[in-house]
Write a protein that holds these residues in place. Structure first.
Motif, PDB file in Angstrom:
ATOM      1  N   LYS A  83       0.582  -1.175  -0.002  1.00  0.00           N
ATOM      2  CA  LYS A  83      -0.177   0.104   0.174  1.00  0.00           C
ATOM      3  C   LYS A  83       0.387   1.286   0.214  1.00  0.00           C
ATOM      4  O   LYS A  83       0.856   2.391  -0.062  1.00  0.00           O
ATOM      5  CB  LYS A  83      -1.232  -0.187   0.673  1.00  0.00           C
ATOM      6  CG  LYS A  83      -1.986  -1.152   1.461  1.00  0.00           C
ATOM      7  CD  LYS A  83      -2.663  -1.331   2.058  1.00  0.00           C
ATOM      8  CE  LYS A  83      -3.439  -2.831   2.800  1.00  0.00           C
ATOM      9  NZ  LYS A  83      -4.356  -2.221   3.562  1.00  0.00           N
ATOM     10  N   ILE A  84       1.810   0.995   0.232  1.00  0.00           N
ATOM     11  CA  ILE A  84       3.126   2.393   0.293  1.00  0.00           C
ATOM     12  C   ILE A  84       3.982   2.662  -1.042  1.00  0.00           C
ATOM     13  O   ILE A  84       4.046   3.886  -1.544  1.00  0.00           O
ATOM     14  CB  ILE A  84       3.678   1.938   1.462  1.00  0.00           C
ATOM     15  CG1 ILE A  84       3.301   2.389   3.249  1.00  0.00           C
ATOM     16  CG2 ILE A  84       5.296   3.203   1.204  1.00  0.00           C
ATOM     17  CD1 ILE A  84       4.451   1.729   3.979  1.00  0.00           C
ATOM     18  N   ALA A  85       4.282   1.579  -1.458  1.00  0.00           N
ATOM     19  CA  ALA A  85       4.555   1.386  -3.236  1.00  0.00           C
ATOM     20  C   ALA A  85       4.754   0.016  -3.856  1.00  0.00           C
ATOM     21  O   ALA A  85       4.602  -0.937  -3.372  1.00  0.00           O
ATOM     22  CB  ALA A  85       6.196   1.666  -2.974  1.00  0.00           C
ATOM     23  N   ARG A  86       4.735   0.413  -5.418  1.00  0.00           N
ATOM     24  CA  ARG A  86       5.359  -1.472  -5.962  1.00  0.00           C
ATOM     25  C   ARG A  86       6.481  -2.196  -4.955  1.00  0.00           C
ATOM     26  O   ARG A  86       7.323  -1.254  -4.765  1.00  0.00           O
ATOM     27  CB  ARG A  86       5.722  -1.019  -6.743  1.00  0.00           C
ATOM     28  CG  ARG A  86       5.295  -2.593  -7.665  1.00  0.00           C
ATOM     29  CD  ARG A  86       5.600  -1.659  -9.595  1.00  0.00           C
ATOM     30  NE  ARG A  86       6.515  -1.043  -9.325  1.00  0.00           N
ATOM     31  CZ  ARG A  86       7.918  -0.936  -9.900  1.00  0.00           C
ATOM     32  NH1 ARG A  86       8.483  -2.591 -10.272  1.00  0.00           N
ATOM     33  NH2 ARG A  86       9.128  -0.316 -10.279  1.00  0.00           N
ATOM     34  N   ILE A  87       5.928  -3.474  -5.009  1.00  0.00           N
ATOM     35  CA  ILE A  87       7.043  -4.337  -4.373  1.00  0.00           C
ATOM     36  C   ILE A  87       7.725  -4.645  -5.387  1.00  0.00           C
ATOM     37  O   ILE A  87       6.411  -5.434  -6.544  1.00  0.00           O
ATOM     38  CB  ILE A  87       6.651  -5.461  -3.461  1.00  0.00           C
ATOM     39  CG1 ILE A  87       5.782  -4.290  -2.190  1.00  0.00           C
ATOM     40  CG2 ILE A  87       7.482  -5.975  -2.605  1.00  0.00           C
ATOM     41  CD1 ILE A  87       5.231  -5.183  -1.414  1.00  0.00           C
ATOM     42  N   GLU A  88       9.083  -4.795  -5.242  1.00  0.00           N
ATOM     43  CA  GLU A  88       9.913  -5.782  -6.650  1.00  0.00           C
ATOM     44  C   GLU A  88      10.980  -6.887  -5.605  1.00  0.00           C
ATOM     45  O   GLU A  88      11.539  -6.601  -5.066  1.00  0.00           O
ATOM     46  CB  GLU A  88      10.791  -4.943  -7.730  1.00  0.00           C
ATOM     47  CG  GLU A  88      11.402  -5.686  -8.643  1.00  0.00           C
ATOM     48  CD  GLU A  88      11.849  -4.609  -9.476  1.00  0.00           C
ATOM     49  OE1 GLU A  88      13.754  -4.779 -10.074  1.00  0.00           O
ATOM     50  OE2 GLU A  88      11.914  -3.485  -9.947  1.00  0.00           O
ATOM     51  N   GLU A  89      10.037  -7.448  -5.608  1.00  0.00           N
ATOM     52  CA  GLU A  89      10.608  -8.860  -4.528  1.00  0.00           C
ATOM     53  C   GLU A  89      12.575  -9.372  -5.389  1.00  0.00           C
ATOM     54  O   GLU A  89      12.420  -9.337  -7.304  1.00  0.00           O
ATOM     55  CB  GLU A  89      10.405 -10.605  -4.313  1.00  0.00           C
ATOM     56  CG  GLU A  89       9.739  -9.774  -3.871  1.00  0.00           C
ATOM     57  CD  GLU A  89       8.747 -11.222  -2.829  1.00  0.00           C
ATOM     58  OE1 GLU A  89      10.330 -11.765  -2.284  1.00  0.00           O
ATOM     59  OE2 GLU A  89       7.786 -11.154  -2.480  1.00  0.00           O
ATOM     60  N   ILE A  90      13.764  -9.574  -5.103  1.00  0.00           N
ATOM     61  CA  ILE A  90      15.081  -9.250  -5.979  1.00  0.00           C
ATOM     62  C   ILE A  90      15.696 -10.757  -4.968  1.00  0.00           C
ATOM     63  O   ILE A  90      15.607 -10.856  -3.798  1.00  0.00           O
ATOM     64  CB  ILE A  90      15.971  -8.099  -5.219  1.00  0.00           C
ATOM     65  CG1 ILE A  90      15.060  -6.957  -5.646  1.00  0.00           C
ATOM     66  CG2 ILE A  90      16.788  -8.492  -5.588  1.00  0.00           C
ATOM     67  CD1 ILE A  90      15.062  -7.026  -6.946  1.00  0.00           C
ATOM     68  N   LYS A  91      16.255 -11.560  -6.093  1.00  0.00           N
ATOM     69  CA  LYS A  91      16.783 -12.404  -5.806  1.00  0.00           C
ATOM     70  C   LYS A  91      18.580 -11.970  -5.022  1.00  0.00           C
ATOM     71  O   LYS A  91      18.750 -11.066  -5.774  1.00  0.00           O
ATOM     72  CB  LYS A  91      17.324 -13.314  -5.989  1.00  0.00           C
ATOM     73  CG  LYS A  91      15.473 -14.230  -6.579  1.00  0.00           C
ATOM     74  CD  LYS A  91      15.677 -15.687  -7.904  1.00  0.00           C
ATOM     75  CE  LYS A  91      14.244 -15.990  -7.966  1.00  0.00           C
ATOM     76  NZ  LYS A  91      13.866 -16.620  -9.109  1.00  0.00           N
ATOM     77  N   ALA A  92      19.337 -13.359  -4.167  1.00  0.00           N
ATOM     78  CA  ALA A  92      20.228 -12.060  -3.793  1.00  0.00           C
ATOM     79  C   ALA A  92      21.024 -12.527  -4.957  1.00  0.00           C
ATOM     80  O   ALA A  92      22.223 -11.812  -5.848  1.00  0.00           O
ATOM     81  CB  ALA A  92      21.784 -13.160  -2.882  1.00  0.00           C
ATOM     82  N   THR A  93      21.137 -13.895  -6.459  1.00  0.00           N
ATOM     83  CA  THR A  93      22.043 -13.561  -6.956  1.00  0.00           C
ATOM     84  C   THR A  93      21.712 -12.264  -7.844  1.00  0.00           C
ATOM     85  O   THR A  93      22.984 -11.710  -8.882  1.00  0.00           O
ATOM     86  CB  THR A  93      21.473 -14.637  -8.122  1.00  0.00           C
ATOM     87  OG1 THR A  93      20.152 -15.243  -8.792  1.00  0.00           O
ATOM     88  CG2 THR A  93      21.663 -16.486  -7.516  1.00  0.00           C
ATOM     89  N   GLU A  94      20.670 -11.595  -8.162  1.00  0.00           N
ATOM     90  CA  GLU A  94      20.385 -10.420  -8.608  1.00  0.00           C
ATOM     91  C   GLU A  94      21.865  -9.284  -8.515  1.00  0.00           C
ATOM     92  O   GLU A  94      21.584  -8.202  -9.076  1.00  0.00           O
ATOM     93  CB  GLU A  94      19.053  -9.977  -8.997  1.00  0.00           C
ATOM     94  CG  GLU A  94      18.877 -10.750  -9.883  1.00  0.00           C
ATOM     95  CD  GLU A  94      17.030 -10.424  -9.876  1.00  0.00           C
ATOM     96  OE1 GLU A  94      16.919  -9.294 -10.104  1.00  0.00           O
ATOM     97  OE2 GLU A  94      16.105 -10.805  -8.498  1.00  0.00           O
TER      98      GLU A  94
END
Length: 1006
Positions: free
Chosen positions: A972-983
């Protein structure tokens, strides 16, 4: 310099504060009097084990300290140094977590926080109106004792919360910090360890009367207000410790070494069960038992002397009465029989720590044990450095002594590389001990260690804080200053047979071993009560606050850095040189700065790592290190995305010989392919661990979120590229630095043209283009980059990115920094921690850029319990985007002015500071015009800067536990982009390396 680290490992830098007036506070609580073994008729001072006084410094004392006593038994240490118009002011109490009651641990730490909350006259608008609510809070905390029913406990906490709100209606949070900030007093903090609690500040020398008045009341008349909200900070520190594998290892060491002594049986932060039921009355009793003048010392180091200070201290501290000291709870330090073992499961690296009990501080064997430790690990030529690190048998390792008041221990640690068992690492460590006990060192090695300590001591004595630390340790450990100040003389007397004797005596079979094993660890959840935010009014102040600021004080005048007087700038064939003169001792420091890093040359940083382990010309790595160390010189090379820095320091008489060695090292680093192969193995191990360590992942996520593909974690050479790179290529890559023109920073007793022109270490034919400017990621909407990790805390960073900041706006940004983060009275600390109890660590600043072309931006960071992630983020964003508050702005402008008046750039730092000004295009010290502009900053000007950042889309990075942070609320605060450690890293696949034969050596099995 390696030193006694026991108090450092045990301590926590804790923010919280308190102060007051000569009048007695109304009685708030009625704890039972302490039980004492001292007769009421006995003289409290005679039985307090106070240090001997001396009005003249001992000839051998590098701090040139004197020791005095106030009429009430309070000890005063004074070390005078006129370089800066400031002094470090420490107040030490001989009581820490060792004296916590076993049934209610964490009290010393609680109390440390509460002594920042004010007094009956500071921190309150009306103590009479506050007292009924404080008494009600005390009564409610007593009701918590023994209550296990969750509903009943919740009901009591609700009542405490309501009473806290009524107290907050008249309380003035953080007024203690406000009054200090207004006078230019900085560095306000404290730490608690096993044997001590120490309160520190950095005071302008014209403010000693005001400082003494506030401190004199702080310890006589404290009011423990807003205790409920401060508990949040204590909880969060506990969460930080649960997320710290290193701390968990040290706690296991303590439990194994001292199972029947508070050093091992209870930690400084307290147990989770004790945190759930805070013992308010016990805390007050702890204060009355131990915070008495005959158990405390005032330590002053800097622009102050006894003639000025003692009358002031007597007036402000002398009316505080001494008391008989209670006996501490009993504790037995017993021998460790055989090999004791414990295991800590954590993500990231694997490793082994081994420790042996030794002796307490001031024991006759302390000097020999200190030399023994340095023969094992001096970061250069120690047995461990040569046998395990230089040979690449393990990636990292070290040793250290810990000398406490009643016990001590010596420890070794080693990190395992991939494919290496922890039993093998333990065997390698024990092999080093075997070499030590077998006498595989010479008297010449001891002489080199002592020379290194002489140089380290000179460096430490340059610092007000360094001298204050030495005096504090002497007082807390009850070590006579005549003995403590003669440590160098004691080290000089150590002979080879002394080291062999202590190694044989103490490093036997009785030891504690802790294995840090890789695995999933889910920290326990620390449930906390709901805390209603309090209202903070920055315009409200007590009469005492105004009275202190109205006290007369002679104004200090700013001092600017002037070319030709404070430093010299020379253009030489080897590049630009910035040189400042060392007028206090015979030490030199030279740093060669090359504006090239792995962003331009992907293999360069790996080449620099190899060079740090290489020899020079005909000298192999060990011979090179020994020769340099024997000169009393040290060499370091550091590489990052944009720069390489090669630093050499030592004694002036050996400057030429040291540089000659460095030249041969840069021109022809000596190595073998075994080194290159071992370095590759260790690098891959460290990279794999980084991808599994929350702290490293948090740093990598911040860089990725803010800079995208230009993240410095993405500029490294891939694993595959490293695996196929030969040693010759790395040597050539490193030696290419010699053909570039660095910026040379020099500090030494000689700055003649002849000396300066001899500083070059290469051919220096080619100039290097400037480092590329910082560019932040461009986004069109608010975005959260989220990385899942099973941690007790979430680590949050916020960036509101803007283009490069115009030069004229830098003073506005400087005031904004003071407004946001000017100590505990700053907006962020006060609103996030003091008013809402949302976070232990919270900070914000305007990143104006190191170079004039760098992007700028407003940055905020928060470490908070996972289930408070969204709430903390919301409040932080509101604070960063809110219009300026007039009263806070006025305080910030005044604080900046006081800083300009009282702060000085130390001669050792001048060359580096001028380098930074050059990067910004400043042709001379910019502070005169910045100071003038800062005093003119208005609300309109600051609001314009805030409005400018407010319009920027927000870039957020969060490392936290998906199951606890509440992703729905974050969405609700901002769009979430989930990241992997390999990135986040450019490592790529990890290659399979050839199997190695395991290290040999017998080791007892768990």
């Amino acid at each position: 310099m390696k030193r006694n680290l026991s108090w450092l490992f045990a301590s926590l830098a804790l923010l919280g504060c308190r102060a007051d007036d000569p009048t007695h506070a109304p009685e708030i609580s009625q704890p039972s009097p302490p039980v004492s073994t001292i007769s009421a008729t006995q003289d409290p001072l005679a039985s307090s084990d106070l240090p001997a006084t001396t009005s003249t410094a001992f000839p051998h004392d590098p701090a040139q300290a004197t020791i005095h006593r106030l009429s009430n038994g309070m000890t005063v240490y004074i070390s005078t140094d006129r370089e800066q118009p400031r002094f470090s002011a420490w107040i030490a109490v001989r009581s820490g977590s060792r004296n916590d009651p076993a049934h209610s641990t964490g009290l010393a730490h609680y109390l440390e926080h509460m002594l920042f909350k004010g007094t009956s006259r500071l921190g309150t608008a009306s103590i009479a109106a506050e007292i009924p609510h404080l008494r009600e809070i005390e009564r409610l905390y007593r009701q918590l004792d023994g209550v296990s029913d969750p509903q009943r406990r919740a009901a009591i906490f609700t009542q405490i919360d309501a009473a806290t709100q009524r107290t907050a209606a008249v309380a003035i949070p953080n007024e203690f910090d406000h009054v200090y900030s207004a006078m230019g007093i900085s560095g306000l903090n404290a730490f608690t360890g096993d044997d001590m609690t120490v309160y520190v500040a950095n005071v302008p020398s014209n403010r000693i009367e005001q400082w003494a008045r506030v401190e004199g009341h702080r310890f006589v008349d404290p009011i423990f207000r807003l205790f409920f909200i401060e508990l949040e900070a204590v909880y969060e520190e506990k969460n930080r410790s649960l997320d710290s594998p290193r701390r968990r290892v040290w706690e296991e060491l303590g439990r194994g070494l001292f199972p029947n002594h508070p050093y091992g049986s209870q930690g400084t932060l307290g147990t989770i069960e004790h945190l759930k039921t805070p013992a308010y009355d016990e805390m007050v009793a702890f204060f009355r038992r131990w915070y008495v003048p005959n158990n405390m010392a005032i330590i002053l180091s800097g622009d102050i002397d006894a003639q000025t200070a003692l009358p002031v201290l007597e007036r402000n501290f002398g009316n505080w009465h001494p008391q008989p000291l209670a006996s501490p709870q009993p504790g037995r330090v017993e021998p460790v029989i055989g090999r004791k073992f414990a295991e800590v499961v954590a993500r990231g690296e694997q490793g082994v720590t081994v420790a042996w009990p030794t002796v307490p501080a001031s024991h006759p064997d302390e000097a020999a044990l200190t030399v023994m430790d340095l023969l094992v690990d001096n970061a250069t030529t120690g047995l461990l450095n040569l046998e395990l690190l230089l040979s690449q048998k393990i990636p990292r390792g070290g040793s250290s002594n810990s000398f406490m008041s009643e016990a001590g221990y010596w420890s070794m640690r080693g990190v395992a590389k991939d494919g290496q068992t922890l039993a093998e690492v333990e065997s390698l460590l024990m092999g080093v001990v075997g070499l030590l006990r077998a006498g595989q060192f010479t008297q010449q090695s001891i002489d080199a260690v002592v020379l290194d300590q002489e140089i380290s001591t000179k460096r430490a004595m340059e610092s007000n804080g360094g001298r204050a630390s030495r005096m504090m340790e002497s007082f807390v450990n009850r070590e006579p200053w005549e003995q403590a100040s003669a440590r160098l003389d004691a080290l000089r007397r150590v002979q080879r047979e002394d080291v062999l004797r202590v190694a044989t005596r103490y490093l036997g079979g009785g030891r504690m071993v802790v294995h840090r094993k890789r695995g999933d660890y889910r920290p326990p959840k620390l449930d906390k009560p709901t805390i209603t935010p309090i209202t903070v009014d920055p315009s409200r102040h007590s009469q005492f606050y105004r009275a202190v600021l109205d006290m007369p004080a002679q104004q200090l005048e700013p001092k600017w850095v002037v070319e030709g007087k404070d430093y010299r700038r020379l253009e030489t064939p080897g590049g630009k040189v910035l040189a400042a003169t060392n007028r206090r001792n015979d030490l030199f420091n030279v740093t060669f700065v090359y504006d090239v890093g792995r962003r331009r040359r992907p293999l360069l940083c790996h080449a620099v790592r190899m060079a740090n382990r290489s020899g020079a010309g005909e000298l192999n790595a060990e011979a090179f290190r020994r020769k340099l160390y024997a000169l009393g010189s040290s060499l370091s090379a550091h590489c990052d995305a944009d720069q390489v820095r090669i630093g050499v320091e030592g004694v002036d008489r050996n400057l030429d010989a040291s540089l000659e060695l460095v030249r041969s090292w840069l021109e022809a680093p000596a190595y073998d392919e075994a080194l290159v192969s071992g370095l590759l193995e260790n690098t891959l191990t460290e990279r794999r661990s980084a991808m599994d360590t929350p702290r490293a992942l948090s740093a990598a996520l911040r860089a990725y979120a803010t800079q995208g593909d230009r993240s410095h974690f993405l500029s490294v050479a891939s694993n595959k590229k490293l695996a196929r790179t030969k040693g010759k290529t790395l040597a050539r890559e490193f030696s290419r630095l010699g053909g570039l023109q660095p910026t040379t920073l020099f500090y030494g007793p000689r700055t003649s043209d002849e000396v300066i022109r001899k500083l070059s270490i290469g051919t220096a034919k080619r100039a290097v283009p400037r480092v590329d400017p910082v560019r932040y990621r461009r986004v069109r909407e608010d975005v959260i980059f989220f990385l899942h990790q099973e941690t007790a805390q979430s680590q949050i960073q916020i960036l509101l990115a803007r283009p490069p900041l115009p030069r004229s706006q830098r003073p506005v940004a400087e005031v904004f920094d003071a407004y946001l983060g000017g100590g505990m009275g700053g907006l962020i600390f006060q609103e996030m921690r003091e008013a809402r109890g949302l976070a232990y660590s919270a900070a914000a600043w305007y990143a104006a850029g190191m170079q004039r072309e760098d992007d700028s931006g407003l940055i905020g960071r928060v470490g908070t319990q996972a289930d408070k992630t969204s709430a903390s983020l919301k409040v932080m964003l509101e604070l960063l985007r809110a219009p300026a508050q007039t009263d806070r702005l006025r305080s910030a402008v005044a604080q900046v002015e006081e800083d300009y008046r009282a702060q000085r750039i130390s001669p050792r730092a001048v060359a580096g500071v001028v380098e930074g000004w050059d990067e910004r295009g400043e042709k001379e010290d910019p502070r005169p015009w910045q100071r003038e502009a800062a005093q003119a900053v208005s609300k309109l000007m600051l609001d314009r800067l805030i409005d400018d950042t407010r319009r920027a889309p927000v870039i957020i990075s969060i490392v936290g536990d998906r199951d606890r942070v509440g992703l729905d609320a974050l969405a609700k605060i901002a769009r979430i982009e989930e990241i992997k450690a390999t990135e986040l890293f450019a490592y790529g696949d990890f290659p399979q390396l050839p199997a190695k034969r395991p290290a040999t050596g017998a080791v007892d099995r768990p």
